[in-house]
Structure formats: structure tokens, C-alpha cells
Scaffold this motif. Structure first.
Motif, short mmCIF file in Angstrom:
data_model
loop_
_atom_site.label_atom_id
_atom_site.label_comp_id
_atom_site.label_asym_id
_atom_site.label_seq_id
_atom_site.Cartn_x
_atom_site.Cartn_y
_atom_site.Cartn_z
N ASP A 15 -0.43 17.20 8.15
CA ASP A 15 -0.16 18.14 7.05
C ASP A 15 1.30 18.08 6.63
OD1 ASP A 15 -2.79 18.92 7.16
OD2 ASP A 15 -2.40 20.72 8.35
N TYR A 16 2.20 17.96 7.61
CA TYR A 16 3.63 17.90 7.31
C TYR A 16 3.97 16.61 6.56
CZ TYR A 16 8.69 17.74 8.05
OH TYR A 16 10.04 17.65 7.87
N ILE A 17 3.41 15.49 7.00
CA ILE A 17 3.67 14.21 6.35
C ILE A 17 3.13 14.23 4.92
CG2 ILE A 17 3.17 11.73 6.36
CD1 ILE A 17 3.10 11.90 9.43
N ARG A 18 1.94 14.79 4.75
CA ARG A 18 1.37 14.92 3.40
C ARG A 18 2.33 15.69 2.48
NH1 ARG A 18 -3.52 14.51 1.14
NH2 ARG A 18 -5.19 13.48 2.34
N LYS A 19 2.87 16.78 3.00
CA LYS A 19 3.78 17.60 2.20
C LYS A 19 5.01 16.79 1.80
CE LYS A 19 6.58 21.82 2.47
NZ LYS A 19 7.00 22.96 3.34
N LEU A 20 5.58 16.05 2.75
CA LEU A 20 6.76 15.24 2.45
C LEU A 20 6.45 14.17 1.42
CD1 LEU A 20 8.42 14.66 5.96
CD2 LEU A 20 9.09 16.29 4.19
N VAL A 21 5.30 13.51 1.56
CA VAL A 21 4.92 12.45 0.63
C VAL A 21 4.72 13.02 -0.77
CG1 VAL A 21 3.14 10.77 0.01
CG2 VAL A 21 3.91 10.95 2.38
N ASN A 22 4.04 14.15 -0.87
CA ASN A 22 3.79 14.75 -2.18
C ASN A 22 5.10 15.17 -2.86
OD1 ASN A 22 0.95 14.67 -2.66
ND2 ASN A 22 0.66 16.23 -1.08
N THR A 23 6.03 15.73 -2.08
CA THR A 23 7.33 16.13 -2.63
C THR A 23 8.09 14.90 -3.13
OG1 THR A 23 7.46 18.04 -1.16
CG2 THR A 23 9.53 17.25 -2.13
N TRP A 24 8.11 13.86 -2.30
CA TRP A 24 8.80 12.61 -2.67
C TRP A 24 8.19 12.00 -3.93
CZ3 TRP A 24 6.04 7.86 -2.16
CH2 TRP A 24 6.79 6.71 -2.48
N ALA A 25 6.85 11.96 -4.00
CA ALA A 25 6.17 11.36 -5.14
C ALA A 25 6.47 12.12 -6.43
CB ALA A 25 4.67 11.32 -4.89
N MET A 26 6.50 13.44 -6.34
CA MET A 26 6.77 14.26 -7.52
C MET A 26 8.20 14.03 -8.00
SD MET A 26 6.31 18.40 -7.91
CE MET A 26 4.63 18.22 -7.29
N GLU A 27 9.14 14.01 -7.06
CA GLU A 27 10.55 13.82 -7.44
C GLU A 27 10.82 12.40 -7.95
OE1 GLU A 27 12.74 14.93 -3.98
OE2 GLU A 27 12.49 17.10 -4.34
N SER A 28 9.99 11.43 -7.52
CA SER A 28 10.17 10.04 -7.92
C SER A 28 9.29 9.66 -9.11
CB SER A 28 9.83 9.11 -6.74
OG SER A 28 10.62 9.41 -5.62
N SER A 29 8.51 10.63 -9.61
CA SER A 29 7.58 10.40 -10.73
C SER A 29 6.61 9.27 -10.43
CB SER A 29 8.37 10.10 -12.02
OG SER A 29 9.21 11.17 -12.35
N LEU A 30 6.08 9.28 -9.21
CA LEU A 30 5.11 8.27 -8.78
C LEU A 30 3.74 8.90 -8.60
CD1 LEU A 30 7.18 6.37 -6.05
CD2 LEU A 30 6.46 5.46 -8.27
N ALA A 31 2.71 8.18 -9.07
CA ALA A 31 1.34 8.62 -8.84
C ALA A 31 0.89 8.06 -7.49
CB ALA A 31 0.43 8.11 -9.95
N VAL A 32 0.48 8.94 -6.60
CA VAL A 32 0.06 8.50 -5.27
C VAL A 32 -1.31 9.07 -4.93
CG1 VAL A 32 2.44 8.32 -4.44
CG2 VAL A 32 1.13 10.40 -4.00
N GLU A 33 -2.03 8.33 -4.12
CA GLU A 33 -3.27 8.82 -3.53
C GLU A 33 -3.10 8.76 -2.01
OE1 GLU A 33 -8.08 7.91 -3.30
OE2 GLU A 33 -6.80 6.83 -4.72
N ILE A 34 -3.27 9.90 -1.34
CA ILE A 34 -3.05 9.98 0.09
C ILE A 34 -4.38 10.15 0.81
CG2 ILE A 34 -1.84 11.19 1.95
CD1 ILE A 34 0.02 12.38 -0.22
N THR A 35 -4.62 9.30 1.79
CA THR A 35 -5.78 9.47 2.67
C THR A 35 -5.26 9.59 4.10
OG1 THR A 35 -6.02 7.07 2.84
CG2 THR A 35 -7.38 8.18 1.21
N ASP A 36 -6.04 10.26 4.95
CA ASP A 36 -5.60 10.39 6.34
C ASP A 36 -6.78 10.22 7.29
OD1 ASP A 36 -6.58 13.24 7.27
OD2 ASP A 36 -5.66 13.58 5.31
N PHE A 37 -6.45 9.73 8.49
CA PHE A 37 -7.44 9.48 9.53
C PHE A 37 -6.86 9.94 10.87
CE2 PHE A 37 -7.97 6.38 6.18
CZ PHE A 37 -9.32 6.46 5.90
N ASN A 38 -7.75 10.44 11.75
CA ASN A 38 -7.27 10.96 13.03
C ASN A 38 -7.43 9.97 14.17
OD1 ASN A 38 -9.99 10.98 13.52
ND2 ASN A 38 -10.20 13.20 13.66
N SER A 39 -7.78 8.71 13.84
CA SER A 39 -7.88 7.68 14.88
C SER A 39 -7.85 6.31 14.23
CB SER A 39 -9.17 7.83 15.69
OG SER A 39 -10.30 7.50 14.92
N ALA A 40 -7.49 5.31 15.03
CA ALA A 40 -7.50 3.93 14.54
C ALA A 40 -8.92 3.52 14.19
CB ALA A 40 -6.92 3.00 15.61
#
Length: 232
Positions: A15-40
Motif C-alpha cells: 500500500d505504501y509503495i502504491r502511494k509513492l508510485v501514484n504520487t510520483w506518476a502524478m507529479e511527473s505527468s505519467l500514465a501508469v498502471e500498477i499491479t501487485d502480487f503477494n508471492s513470486a
């Protein structure tokens, strides 16, 4: 759209990494799609159907298969995305370089360093998307910068050693060096190497990921080291 994948078995961390990525993407004007997984294992199951992860934010110590094992498997399958390790364990840094990891960030993550690393990752992805149009006797050929491992010159023929084979281009090595530009290094009068594929630099050679050795001209060791640090 930039595809960013988080693989970590600690939900608060995800959740923390998602928040950082979303903040960075917004400030950088980048469109991002984030997916997450809890295991390899969960990541690999999804990866079979969708191999478009541009940046992989990967924890090392997870239940089941480790993040390092996952990175090795992906590189063996020719995954060319940017891998960033995020972990609480400092003991794996050397192994991270063995799988071509861009960086090794320690928990707790420092936001400034995290953003700096993401910016570098995007810069590398943009560089790798470059492509060149080379003249051939019967037309032209398009070659991605990311495909070129190294160039060898024989007379006025530049032999492009690619991840997919070989192309011969009639061009001087000086013309080729100018054309390739950033990310490539002329290590010898007869060789230009793509720094993406350099694993190690010695006094006399640049050693590639596949263990091939290209000669390093006398007097270029310091420049080669600087290029290695800059691009790896």
C-alpha cells in the motif's frame, strides 16, 4: 502507459509503495498502471498471460520462492524490464547486480531515493525503446537499440551482434559510434559495446552477461568504469 508491478508479501508495504508510485506518476505527468502480487508464484501465474511489466518492484524475502529466484528466472526468459529490489536485508546486494537489477532500496524506503530510482528506470526504458534504420543492399533494416549487444568492425563493415542474430552494415565505426550515441561505449578501435549488457570491467576487457569478453583498449579503463557505473 507505463506498467509497474509490485511483488511483496507485506500488504502495508504494498500500500505504501502504491502511494509513492501514484504520487510520483502524478507529479511527473505519467500514465501508469500498477499491479501487485503477494508471492513470486502469483506473479509468474499472471506473467504467463501478460509480460508487459516495465518496472518490477520486488521484495527479496517472501514466502515460497524468493524475489532473487524470481529475478533469475525472469532474466533467463529474457525479461528486459527494470528490476528494483526493495528489502530489509542488505546481504543480497551483490546478487542483485548479477540479475541486472537497477537498484537495491532498503526498507524503510526513503521517498526521495525511491523517486530518483524510478526516474532512472524510466530514462533507461526510453533509451531502450530507441530504434535505428540501417541501409542494406536491397532496402533497409530496423534494429532496436536494446537488441544490439555489441558492434565489431571489419574493414568498413560493422557487424551488429544482436540478441536475435547478426546484421552486417556498411558503415565506418566512427559513423556507427555517432549514430548509436548514449548508452554505448567504444571500448576498442574495433568494438562498440552496449553498456546494458556489460556485467564486469577489468583492466583489459569488458565482460558481457553471456561471459563473452570484448577487448578494452589501453588507457580506457577509467572511462569504461565510469560508463559502467552510469549505465548499471
Amino acid at each position: 502507459m507505463l506498467q509497474i508491478t509490485i511483488c511483496d508479501d507485506e500488504k502495508p508495504q504494498v500500500d505504501y509503495i502504491r502511494k509513492l508510485v501514484n504520487t510520483w506518476a502524478m507529479e511527473s505527468s505519467l500514465a501508469v498502471e500498477i499491479t501487485d502480487f503477494n508471492s513470486a508464484e502469483a506473479f509468474l501465474f499472471a506473467y504467463e498471460d501478460n509480460k508487459n511489466a516495465d518496472i518490477l518492484l520486488l521484495d527479496i524475502q517472501m514466502k515460497g520462492e524468493t524475489g532473487m529466484d524470481l529475478a533469475r528466472r525472469l532474466r533467463d526468459e529474457n525479461y528486459n524490464g527494470q528490476i528494483i529490489f526493495i528489502t530489509g536485508y542488505p546481504d543480497f546486494a551483490t546478487e542483485g547486480y548479477d540479475v541486472g537489477a537497477l537498484h537495491y532500496l532498503m526498507k524503510p524506503i526513503k521517498e526521495e531515493k525511491f523517486i530518483e530510482t524510478l526516474n532512472i528506470a524510466v530514462s533507461k526504458l526510453r533509451q531502450e525503446s530507441r530504434a535505428f534504420i540501417f541501409p542494406k543492399p536491397r532496402g533497409t533494416v530496423k534494429v532496436s537499440a536494446d537488441e544490439i549487444m555489441y558492434v565489431e568492425i571489419l574493414s568498413r563493415i560493422c557487424i551488429l551482434n544482436l540478441t536475435t542474430g547478426i546484421e552486417e552494415i556498411r558503415m565506418s565505426i566512427r559513423e556507427m559510434e555517432t549514430l548509436l550515441g548514449d548508452g554505448f561505449f567504444k571500448c576498442h578501435r574495433s568494438y562498440i559495446v552496449n553498456m546494458k549488457y556489460v556485467r564486469r570491467v577489468t583492466k583489459t576487457a569488458m565482460i558481457l552477461d553471456d561471459k563473452r569478453e570484448l577487448p578494452l583498449a589501453r588507457g580506457l579503463y577509467d572511462s569504461a568504469n565510469q560508463a559502467f557505473i552510469k549505465y548499471n
